[in-house]
Design a protein around this motif. Structure first.
Motif, PDB file in Angstrom:
ATOM      1  N   GLU A  92       0.816  -1.218   0.000  1.00  0.00           N
ATOM      2  CA  GLU A  92       0.000   0.000   0.000  1.00  0.00           C
ATOM      3  C   GLU A  92       0.848   1.266   0.000  1.00  0.00           C
ATOM      4  O   GLU A  92       0.471   2.271  -0.599  1.00  0.00           O
ATOM      5  N   SER A  93       2.000   1.204   0.658  1.00  0.00           N
ATOM      6  CA  SER A  93       2.880   2.386   0.705  1.00  0.00           C
ATOM      7  C   SER A  93       3.345   2.790  -0.681  1.00  0.00           C
ATOM      8  O   SER A  93       3.413   3.984  -1.013  1.00  0.00           O
ATOM      9  N   ILE A 107       0.429   4.463  -2.545  1.00  0.00           N
ATOM     10  CA  ILE A 107       0.217   5.840  -2.069  1.00  0.00           C
ATOM     11  C   ILE A 107       1.322   6.754  -2.584  1.00  0.00           C
ATOM     12  O   ILE A 107       1.060   7.892  -3.003  1.00  0.00           O
ATOM     13  N   GLY A 154      -0.627   9.150  -4.881  1.00  0.00           N
ATOM     14  CA  GLY A 154      -0.830  10.334  -4.048  1.00  0.00           C
ATOM     15  C   GLY A 154      -0.037  11.543  -4.495  1.00  0.00           C
ATOM     16  O   GLY A 154      -0.176  12.633  -3.933  1.00  0.00           O
ATOM     17  N   PHE A 167     -10.081   3.397   2.477  1.00  0.00           N
ATOM     18  CA  PHE A 167      -8.895   3.590   1.647  1.00  0.00           C
ATOM     19  C   PHE A 167      -9.202   3.237   0.193  1.00  0.00           C
ATOM     20  O   PHE A 167      -8.879   3.994  -0.728  1.00  0.00           O
ATOM     21  N   MET A 177      -9.213   5.918  -2.902  1.00  0.00           N
ATOM     22  CA  MET A 177      -8.302   5.682  -4.025  1.00  0.00           C
ATOM     23  C   MET A 177      -9.077   5.535  -5.322  1.00  0.00           C
ATOM     24  O   MET A 177      -8.675   6.083  -6.365  1.00  0.00           O
ATOM     25  N   ASP A 235      -3.975   2.965   6.278  1.00  0.00           N
ATOM     26  CA  ASP A 235      -3.632   3.424   4.933  1.00  0.00           C
ATOM     27  C   ASP A 235      -4.547   4.541   4.474  1.00  0.00           C
ATOM     28  O   ASP A 235      -4.118   5.417   3.710  1.00  0.00           O
ATOM     29  N   TYR A 236      -5.783   4.535   4.907  1.00  0.00           N
ATOM     30  CA  TYR A 236      -6.718   5.627   4.598  1.00  0.00           C
ATOM     31  C   TYR A 236      -6.175   6.949   5.131  1.00  0.00           C
ATOM     32  O   TYR A 236      -6.153   7.966   4.414  1.00  0.00           O
ATOM     33  N   ARG A 252      -2.994   7.647   5.849  1.00  0.00           N
ATOM     34  CA  ARG A 252      -1.765   7.989   5.130  1.00  0.00           C
ATOM     35  C   ARG A 252      -2.071   8.593   3.768  1.00  0.00           C
ATOM     36  O   ARG A 252      -1.426   9.544   3.326  1.00  0.00           O
ATOM     37  N   PHE A 253      -3.079   8.046   3.084  1.00  0.00           N
ATOM     38  CA  PHE A 253      -3.427   8.537   1.757  1.00  0.00           C
ATOM     39  C   PHE A 253      -4.032   9.941   1.813  1.00  0.00           C
ATOM     40  O   PHE A 253      -3.613  10.840   1.070  1.00  0.00           O
ATOM     41  N   THR A 268      -1.483  12.520   2.592  1.00  0.00           N
ATOM     42  CA  THR A 268      -0.651  12.792   1.421  1.00  0.00           C
ATOM     43  C   THR A 268      -1.338  13.804   0.496  1.00  0.00           C
ATOM     44  O   THR A 268      -0.712  14.757   0.016  1.00  0.00           O
ATOM     45  N   GLU A 308       3.155  14.499   4.455  1.00  0.00           N
ATOM     46  CA  GLU A 308       3.620  13.116   4.362  1.00  0.00           C
ATOM     47  C   GLU A 308       3.507  12.469   5.743  1.00  0.00           C
ATOM     48  O   GLU A 308       3.743  13.092   6.765  1.00  0.00           O
TER      49      GLU A 308
END
Length: 314
Positions: A30-31, A34, A38, A72, A76, A301-302, A304-305, A308, A313
């Motif tokens: 996932e990273s 993103i 992102g 997430f 996306m 992850d939601y 983090r996205f 971004t 970050e």
């Protein structure tokens, strides 16, 4: 101003390779997804989609739908779509919702430029095999239906011409109709669905000057039905859509249980446009940075996205 940080030069083939490696085999990176998606603007994202499909003979969106989940995946998915397609999906979801999120329909029709709204209607045709106005009309009735259909089919003049005498005249029409509730509501619909945004802002300013309070405050003081609620949203979006979005974010984050749908919609649709301005309004109003408020309310992850896209970050 945009919060999106995207490269001036990029190679879609390289990005497609990174994304393919991120989703093939067991587990999903996932990273990596993103880090790529992102930081790509709408044109770049479409180039990546086309290149990915050409290289690997599969649809990138469908592959990511199968690999990601929850909020997430939803964020996306909407981010990767072309903007007009994204708005078409948002409109359809709003109409299918059991609670009917009509404010989303009003928001889309009132914020977008005439050509943008026309593109959304075309995208809706293609994706759902019905017109947007057909679906809106099927779920509404009376003045409420007339107003929403008028909004989504509007193609406003986009110039800066203002007629001061007309602004004064129509400010009084709006005042009398809202005050009496049974006033000439068809005139309210005509004014709000056909006049240019520049002319309407002049009308709202004249209303404030003549009556000592804004038209939106007057509407808040009334016991509103669906029609008046929609009128209120339209006026707020036309008058100052950035302030409108700031309030949407504030409400979404301060609820008992974050409203992820509202949060996602604002971040995904405004990140490439004016989210930086909305962030500044949010800080002014709440004395806390938007990214900090978001970081406290969501996770994984939601989180983090969205951070971004907001410009921080994680």
């Amino acid at each position: 101003m945009s919060t999106l940080v995207s490269p001036h030069h990029f190679t879609p083939e390289d990005d497609a390779m990174v994304l393919y490696k991120a989703v093939k085999g067991w587990g999903t990176d996932e990273s990596a997804i993103i880090a790529i998606m992102g930081h790509r603007n709408a044109i770049q994202r479409q180039q990546i989609r086309l290149t990915y499909e050409s290289m690997y003979e599969e649809d990138l969106i469908k592959r990511l739908e199968s690999e990601l989940s929850g909020n997430f995946e939803k964020a996306m998915y909407r981010w990767i779509l072309e903007p007009s397609d994204c708005y078409a999906v948002l409109a359809n979801v709003a109409l299918k919702n059991v609670y009917r999120d009509y404010h989303v329909i009003v928001e889309i029709a009132s914020v977008l430029k005439p050509e943008e709204l026309l593109n959304v209607r075309r995208a809706y045709h293609y994706r759902f095999h019905h017109s947007l106005e057909e679906h809106v009309a099927a779920h509404t009735s009376g003045y409420f239906r007339q107003f929403l259909v008028g909004l989504v089919t509007s193609f406003r003049y986009g110039g800066d011409n203002i007629h001061s005498s007309l602004a004064k005249y129509e400010a009084e029409i709006l005042h009398d109709a809202i005050k009496n509730k049974k006033g000439n509501l068809e005139e309210v619909i005509r004014i709000l669905t056909t006049r240019s945004k520049t002319q309407l802002k002049a009308t709202f300013n004249r209303y404030r000057d003549d009556h000592g309070y804004s038209i939106s405050k007057r509407l808040l003081s009334e016991e509103s039905d669906d029609f008046l609620k929609a009128v209120h949203v339209a006026i707020r979006c036309i008058d100052d859509h950035k302030k409108y979005y700031e309030k949407i974010l504030r409400s979404a984050l301060k609820k008992i249980g974050t409203d992820e749908d509202e949060l996602t919609r604002v971040v995904v649709t405004r990140a490439e446009k004016d989210l930086k301005d909305i962030k500044e309004l949010y800080y002014h109003r709440n004395s806390v940075r938007l990214e900090d408020a978001v970081a406290r309310e969501i996770s994984g992850d939601y989180k983090r996205f969205l951070l971004t896209l907001i410009g921080r970050e994680y």
